[in-house]
Structures are given as structure tokens and as C-alpha cells.
Motif scaffolding. Structure first.
Motif, PDB file in Angstrom:
ATOM      1  N   LEU A 128      -2.498 -11.235  -7.069  1.00 54.12           N
ATOM      2  CA  LEU A 128      -1.718  -9.336  -7.074  1.00 54.12           C
ATOM      3  C   LEU A 128      -2.609  -8.895  -5.741  1.00 54.12           C
ATOM      4  O   LEU A 128      -3.978  -9.097  -5.918  1.00 54.12           O
ATOM      5  CB  LEU A 128      -2.074  -9.128  -7.881  1.00 54.12           C
ATOM      6  N   ARG A 129      -2.226  -8.644  -5.505  1.00 60.52           N
ATOM      7  CA  ARG A 129      -2.701  -7.388  -3.799  1.00 60.52           C
ATOM      8  C   ARG A 129      -3.663  -6.815  -4.834  1.00 60.52           C
ATOM      9  O   ARG A 129      -4.706  -5.683  -3.616  1.00 60.52           O
ATOM     10  CB  ARG A 129      -1.914  -6.607  -2.800  1.00 60.52           C
ATOM     11  N   ASP A 130      -3.244  -5.698  -5.592  1.00 65.41           N
ATOM     12  CA  ASP A 130      -3.822  -4.301  -6.290  1.00 65.41           C
ATOM     13  C   ASP A 130      -5.395  -4.388  -6.451  1.00 65.41           C
ATOM     14  O   ASP A 130      -6.090  -3.946  -6.560  1.00 65.41           O
ATOM     15  CB  ASP A 130      -3.652  -4.395  -8.026  1.00 65.41           C
ATOM     16  N   CYS A 131      -6.043  -5.532  -6.181  1.00 65.63           N
ATOM     17  CA  CYS A 131      -7.806  -5.872  -6.504  1.00 65.63           C
ATOM     18  C   CYS A 131      -8.012  -5.233  -4.442  1.00 65.63           C
ATOM     19  O   CYS A 131      -9.250  -4.706  -4.798  1.00 65.63           O
ATOM     20  CB  CYS A 131      -7.822  -7.349  -6.579  1.00 65.63           C
ATOM     21  N   PHE A 132      -7.350  -5.221  -3.927  1.00 64.38           N
ATOM     22  CA  PHE A 132      -7.658  -4.946  -2.591  1.00 64.38           C
ATOM     23  C   PHE A 132      -7.919  -3.335  -2.554  1.00 64.38           C
ATOM     24  O   PHE A 132      -8.515  -2.973  -2.230  1.00 64.38           O
ATOM     25  CB  PHE A 132      -7.336  -5.773  -1.678  1.00 64.38           C
ATOM     26  N   LEU A 170      -5.458   0.199   3.680  1.00 69.85           N
ATOM     27  CA  LEU A 170      -3.341   0.425   2.664  1.00 69.85           C
ATOM     28  C   LEU A 170      -2.083   0.884   3.161  1.00 69.85           C
ATOM     29  O   LEU A 170      -1.063   0.278   2.460  1.00 69.85           O
ATOM     30  CB  LEU A 170      -3.781   1.694   1.763  1.00 69.85           C
ATOM     31  N   ALA A 171      -1.901   0.939   4.553  1.00 69.40           N
ATOM     32  CA  ALA A 171      -1.013   0.751   5.523  1.00 69.40           C
ATOM     33  C   ALA A 171      -0.257  -0.601   5.354  1.00 69.40           C
ATOM     34  O   ALA A 171       0.677  -0.451   5.565  1.00 69.40           O
ATOM     35  CB  ALA A 171      -0.884   1.608   6.652  1.00 69.40           C
ATOM     36  N   TYR A 172      -1.290  -1.462   5.123  1.00 70.38           N
ATOM     37  CA  TYR A 172      -0.597  -3.303   4.936  1.00 70.38           C
ATOM     38  C   TYR A 172      -0.953  -3.835   3.648  1.00 70.38           C
ATOM     39  O   TYR A 172      -0.809  -4.671   3.833  1.00 70.38           O
ATOM     40  CB  TYR A 172      -1.585  -3.826   6.198  1.00 70.38           C
ATOM     41  N   LEU A 173      -1.294  -2.580   2.645  1.00 66.02           N
ATOM     42  CA  LEU A 173      -1.114  -3.552   1.337  1.00 66.02           C
ATOM     43  C   LEU A 173      -0.503  -3.020  -0.104  1.00 66.02           C
ATOM     44  O   LEU A 173       0.514  -3.394  -0.050  1.00 66.02           O
ATOM     45  CB  LEU A 173      -2.587  -2.919   0.506  1.00 66.02           C
ATOM     46  N   ARG A 174      -0.919  -1.628  -0.023  1.00 65.05           N
ATOM     47  CA  ARG A 174       0.560  -0.355  -0.716  1.00 65.05           C
ATOM     48  C   ARG A 174       0.424   0.428  -0.271  1.00 65.05           C
ATOM     49  O   ARG A 174      -0.302   1.408  -0.790  1.00 65.05           O
ATOM     50  CB  ARG A 174      -0.052  -0.854  -2.171  1.00 65.05           C
ATOM     51  N   ASP A 176       2.572   2.990  -0.784  1.00 64.75           N
ATOM     52  CA  ASP A 176       2.421   4.852  -1.692  1.00 64.75           C
ATOM     53  C   ASP A 176       0.920   5.214  -2.317  1.00 64.75           C
ATOM     54  O   ASP A 176       0.798   6.511  -2.050  1.00 64.75           O
ATOM     55  CB  ASP A 176       3.467   4.329  -2.957  1.00 64.75           C
ATOM     56  N   SER A 177       0.130   4.397  -1.885  1.00 66.32           N
ATOM     57  CA  SER A 177      -1.820   4.600  -2.843  1.00 66.32           C
ATOM     58  C   SER A 177      -1.782   5.377  -1.753  1.00 66.32           C
ATOM     59  O   SER A 177      -2.901   5.982  -2.397  1.00 66.32           O
ATOM     60  CB  SER A 177      -2.616   3.398  -3.252  1.00 66.32           C
ATOM     61  N   ILE A 178      -1.500   5.694  -0.563  1.00 61.65           N
ATOM     62  CA  ILE A 178      -2.395   6.474   1.118  1.00 61.65           C
ATOM     63  C   ILE A 178      -2.517   7.983   0.426  1.00 61.65           C
ATOM     64  O   ILE A 178      -2.947   8.671   0.195  1.00 61.65           O
ATOM     65  CB  ILE A 178      -1.741   6.425   1.931  1.00 61.65           C
ATOM     66  N   PHE A 179      -1.087   8.459  -0.180  1.00 60.58           N
ATOM     67  CA  PHE A 179      -0.245   9.892  -0.992  1.00 60.58           C
ATOM     68  C   PHE A 179      -2.390  10.411  -1.890  1.00 60.58           C
ATOM     69  O   PHE A 179      -2.618  11.450  -2.426  1.00 60.58           O
ATOM     70  CB  PHE A 179       0.290  10.067  -1.710  1.00 60.58           C
ATOM     71  N   LEU A 180      -2.934   9.480  -2.569  1.00 60.68           N
ATOM     72  CA  LEU A 180      -4.181   9.278  -3.077  1.00 60.68           C
ATOM     73  C   LEU A 180      -5.166   9.770  -2.943  1.00 60.68           C
ATOM     74  O   LEU A 180      -5.877  10.662  -3.623  1.00 60.68           O
ATOM     75  CB  LEU A 180      -4.673   8.004  -4.121  1.00 60.68           C
TER      76      LEU A 180
END
Length: 239
Positions: A128-132, A170-174, A176-180
Motif C-alpha cells: 500500500l502507498r500509505d507508508c509513504f 503527496l501530489a503524486y501519492l495521495r 487528498d492528504s495535502i489538505f492536512l
């Protein structure tokens, strides 16, 4: 070590139960995008995916594995994910050291809590990509906490640079998480503001912040709306 152990159990379970080394939808999708031998996947020949940076990182791991003659399988990328989660744990303990000093009891508890978090084990035990995303969030929080504990221009710039790097990643990972990160910085400025009494520097900062808020109010409202829409859309998709 925990991620590697659980990852082995997860792959055995997936193999004997579903006849597949990865049983989650995302993990299967990502693994099928990777190439075990040349020609390897690159940004140029990659199909449109929502986490291209993760694919490129994993493909680099398999490129190295191919050079050394290792057998192809998800274990190589999963081992790398476990390493990234281990680094994230180390960064988190370092953040605790900035807050508490070399307090062995507290630092051991931080490491233990991180190691026993089921979500973090999931990120490090499957493809899963979430480790990054966890790694870059830990980096941003490290920089912010360091600036709050030792306020200086150098530490502020250090935190800003870490945030910029993490936003780009994160623009190339997930995306949505940038908002955090905006939420992190809002909390950090509030903590910095209430940490000491108001002086001339803080007064100038308050006036500047109010001016920025007035000028950029429409953009901030759009940011808040986008954040809400992303969260709502994400929850709907998961349901």
C-alpha cells in the motif's frame, strides 16, 4: 520487525485463502502495474494511476532486485514498505525527543505505541502507498515541533522546506492528504502565538495575519470547501 512478521503472515493467508499473494484491491492493482524485468515502468509509459510516485519507488526496488537476481514477488516491495514505516517510527521518536529530551521511559512508550498501531502495521505489511504518506506526515510534524520548541528563523525555514517537499511528494501519492498540512500549520501558528506574551513582533504578525485573512478570505473559503468535499467524497467511496 513487526511489519515484516505480519507481512509474512498476511501473504501466507492471502495465498492459501484467495490463491493470491495480495488480497486487498489496491495491493493487487499496484502489484500488477509493476514489471519484474526490462522494460521497467517509468513515468513516461505509466498508465494513469492515483499514486505514480509509489509505483516508481517500488519499480526501482524491483529494478535493483532484478540486477541482483532475486526472485520476483511482492515481498521485495513489502520489505521496503516495512523499512519506510521503521523510518517513520524513528522520526516520531525523534519528535518525542525534541519535546521530552532524552527521557527513556517516554521515548520507549512512543516507540511502543507506534509499533503496536494496527494501521501502521497494515501500511508496512502490505503493498500500500500509505507508508509513504505516513513518512511525509511524520517529516512535516518533526519540522513543526522543532520550530515550536526552539523558535528560530532557521527552524522555521527547515519546517517550511520539509512541508514543501512533502506537498510535492503527496501530489503524486495521495493528493487528498495535502489538505492536512494546512491544518497542521494553522495549529502550529496558534500554538506559537499563545506560547508567550504579546510583544511588538507578535503584534506585527497579528496585523499581517489579519490582513492576509481579509485579502485571501475567498481562497480560504474555497480551501475549506475543497477539504470538506474531498473528505465527503472519500467516505462515500469507502462505503
Amino acid at each position: 520487525s513487526i511489519c515484516v512478521f505480519v507481512g509474512g503472515i498476511a501473504q501466507l493467508y492471502s495465498l492459501y485463502t484467495f490463491d493470491n499473494l495480495q488480497s486487498t484491491v489496491d495491493a493487487i492493482t499496484y502489484f500488477e502495474m509493476l514489471s519484474p524485468e526490462p522494460p521497467f515502468v517509468t513515468f513516461d509509459n505509466m498508465a494513469r494511476v492515483n499514486a505514480p510516485l509509489a509505483i516508481i519507488i517500488w519499480q526501482t526496488i524491483y529494478r535493483v532486485a532484478w540486477l541482483f537476481g532475486f526472485k520476483y514477488g511482492p515481498y521485495s516491495a513489502v520489505l521496503f514498505n516495512a523499512l519506510i514505516m521503521g523510518l517513520s517510527a524513528s522520526i516520531t521518536v525523534q519528535t518525542g525527543r525534541i519535546l521530552f529530551g532524552n527521557h527513556r521511559w517516554r521515548l520507549r512508550r512512543i516507540g511502543l505505541l507506534f509499533a503496536l498501531c494496527g494501521m501502521f502495521i497494515l501500511f508496512g505489511a502490505t503493498l500500500l502507498r500509505d507508508c509513504f504518506t505516513t513518512f511525509f506526515n511524520a517529516l512535516v510534524l518533526l519540522g513543526i515541533v522543532r520550530w515550536l520548541v526552539i523558535p528560530s528563523l532557521r527552524n522555521f525555514l527547515f519546517a517550511a522546506v520539509l512541508t514543501a517537499i512533502s506537498v510535492f511528494a503527496l501530489a503524486y501519492l495521495r493528493f487528498d492528504s495535502i489538505f492536512l498540512f494546512g491544518f497542521y500549520w494553522l495549529l502550529s501558528f496558534l500554538a506559537w502565538f499563545f506560547k508567550q506574551r504579546i510583544n511588538s513582533t507578535r503584534l506585527v504578525f497579528i496585523l499581517s495575519a489579519v490582513l492576509v485573512l481579509v485579502v485571501s478570505s475567498s481562497y480560504l473559503l474555497l480551501y475549506a470547501k475543497s477539504f470538506r468535499d474531498v473528505q465527503t467524497g472519500g467516505m462515500d467511496r469507502y462505503r
